[in-house]
Design a protein around this motif. Structure first.
Motif, PDB file in Angstrom:
ATOM      1  N   UNK A 200      29.688   4.048 -74.581  1.00 12.14           N
ATOM      2  CA  UNK A 200      30.898   3.538 -75.233  1.00 12.14           C
ATOM      3  C   UNK A 200      30.965   3.954 -76.702  1.00 12.14           C
ATOM      4  N   UNK A 201      30.548   5.178 -76.979  1.00 13.89           N
ATOM      5  CA  UNK A 201      30.637   5.712 -78.325  1.00 13.89           C
ATOM      6  C   UNK A 201      29.501   5.340 -79.247  1.00 13.89           C
ATOM      7  N   UNK A 202      28.573   4.533 -78.792  1.00 11.26           N
ATOM      8  CA  UNK A 202      27.438   4.111 -79.625  1.00 11.26           C
ATOM      9  C   UNK A 202      26.156   4.740 -79.108  1.00 11.26           C
ATOM     10  N   UNK A 203      25.296   5.179 -80.029  1.00 13.80           N
ATOM     11  CA  UNK A 203      24.007   5.751 -79.656  1.00 13.80           C
ATOM     12  C   UNK A 203      22.949   4.651 -79.590  1.00 13.80           C
ATOM     13  N   UNK A 204      22.165   4.693 -78.521  1.00 17.87           N
ATOM     14  CA  UNK A 204      21.140   3.680 -78.286  1.00 17.87           C
ATOM     15  C   UNK A 204      19.836   4.381 -77.948  1.00 17.87           C
ATOM     16  N   UNK A 205      18.744   3.985 -78.600  1.00 18.40           N
ATOM     17  CA  UNK A 205      17.418   4.533 -78.291  1.00 18.40           C
ATOM     18  C   UNK A 205      16.743   3.627 -77.267  1.00 18.40           C
ATOM     19  N   UNK A 206      16.272   4.227 -76.193  1.00 18.36           N
ATOM     20  CA  UNK A 206      15.627   3.472 -75.114  1.00 18.36           C
ATOM     21  C   UNK A 206      14.184   3.929 -74.968  1.00 18.36           C
ATOM     22  N   UNK A 207      13.272   2.976 -74.876  1.00 26.01           N
ATOM     23  CA  UNK A 207      11.873   3.293 -74.674  1.00 26.01           C
ATOM     24  C   UNK A 207      11.611   3.790 -73.272  1.00 26.01           C
ATOM     25  N   UNK A 208      10.411   4.327 -73.036  1.00 26.92           N
ATOM     26  CA  UNK A 208      10.109   4.912 -71.722  1.00 26.92           C
ATOM     27  C   UNK A 208      10.176   3.915 -70.572  1.00 26.92           C
ATOM     28  N   UNK A 209       9.767   2.666 -70.805  1.00 35.95           N
ATOM     29  CA  UNK A 209       9.833   1.676 -69.725  1.00 35.95           C
ATOM     30  C   UNK A 209      11.272   1.417 -69.310  1.00 35.95           C
TER      31      UNK A 209
END
Length: 218
Positions: A200-209
């Motif tokens: 939705x236009x926002x960048x999100x960092x996700x961990x490996x889990x």
């Protein structure tokens, strides 16, 4: 043989292990999934094998027979219809339904189950995207790629999110990552193992889990 609650739980766990990946489950993995001691699982697997529900060689994997698979699909259908019913009809959030469904799935008749499914419009997936087997055991699983294995530039709708960790489900909901949300993989950080996605236009960092708990349409 009339299956016991324990037998139903075992075959459902065995089925769930291989539903989204091909490697069969080992007795120690089964014990971890059920929260039981290895010795307890070893004895129960012997009973399930004697009943014709699983195949198992010493020190080998545990696999369902055709009879075991039929029983597993029946329980999976019960569990996922109940989860859907709790979310759609009783206001539960998707991180709250698993434990309730674990209890209720053993208590209802096939007639009640089919009535609930019909009232819900015969849903084909549960609140987490897992496919709901039809009454005849048919399963329709979407073509999907694990987010952790998706290439940079991949764009796809979320088709499944593991329900193993309720806290993770709440985190993903807050990040806007829910079923059918469009997700674009925009970057990989190889040393940290994190993946950056755009939702939705926002960048999100996700961990490996987290990345190993989300599946996108391929």
């Amino acid at each position: 043989m009339i299956p016991s609650t324990a037998a139903e739980d075992y075959v459902k766990a065995i089925y769930g292990h291989t539903e989204w990946q091909p490697e069969p489950i080992s007795p120690s993995q089964l014990a971890a999934a059920l929260g039981l001691a290895n010795s307890t699982v070893t004895e129960m697997v012997k009973k399930l094998a004697a009943a014709g529900l699983v195949r198992h060689r010493p020190y080998g994997a545990v696999e369902l027979t055709d009879e075991g698979l039929a029983l597993a699909l029946r329980q999976v259908r019960r569990h996922r219809v109940v989860e859907t019913w709790l979310v759609e009809q009783h206001g539960y959030d998707w991180d709250e339904v698993h434990d309730e469904a674990e209890v209720l799935e053993h208590a209802m008749s096939d007639r009640l189950l089919d009535s609930l499914a019909a009232a819900l419009g015969d849903p084909v997936r549960d609140p987490h995207g897992d496919p709901i087997p039809a009454a005849d055991g048919t399963v329709v699983r979407p073509d999907a790629v694990l987010l952790a294995e998706a290439a940079v530039g991949h764009v796809g709708a979320v088709v499944r999110i593991s329900d193993a960790d309720p806290a993770m489900l709440r985190f993903l909901a807050d990040a806007g990552i829910a079923l059918d949300a469009a997700v674009e993989v925009v970057g990989l950080k190889p040393y940290s193992g994190s993946i950056e996605v755009r939702v939705a236009g926002a960048d999100v960092a996700l961990g490996p889990d987290v990345a190993r708990a989300v599946w996108l349409a391929s």
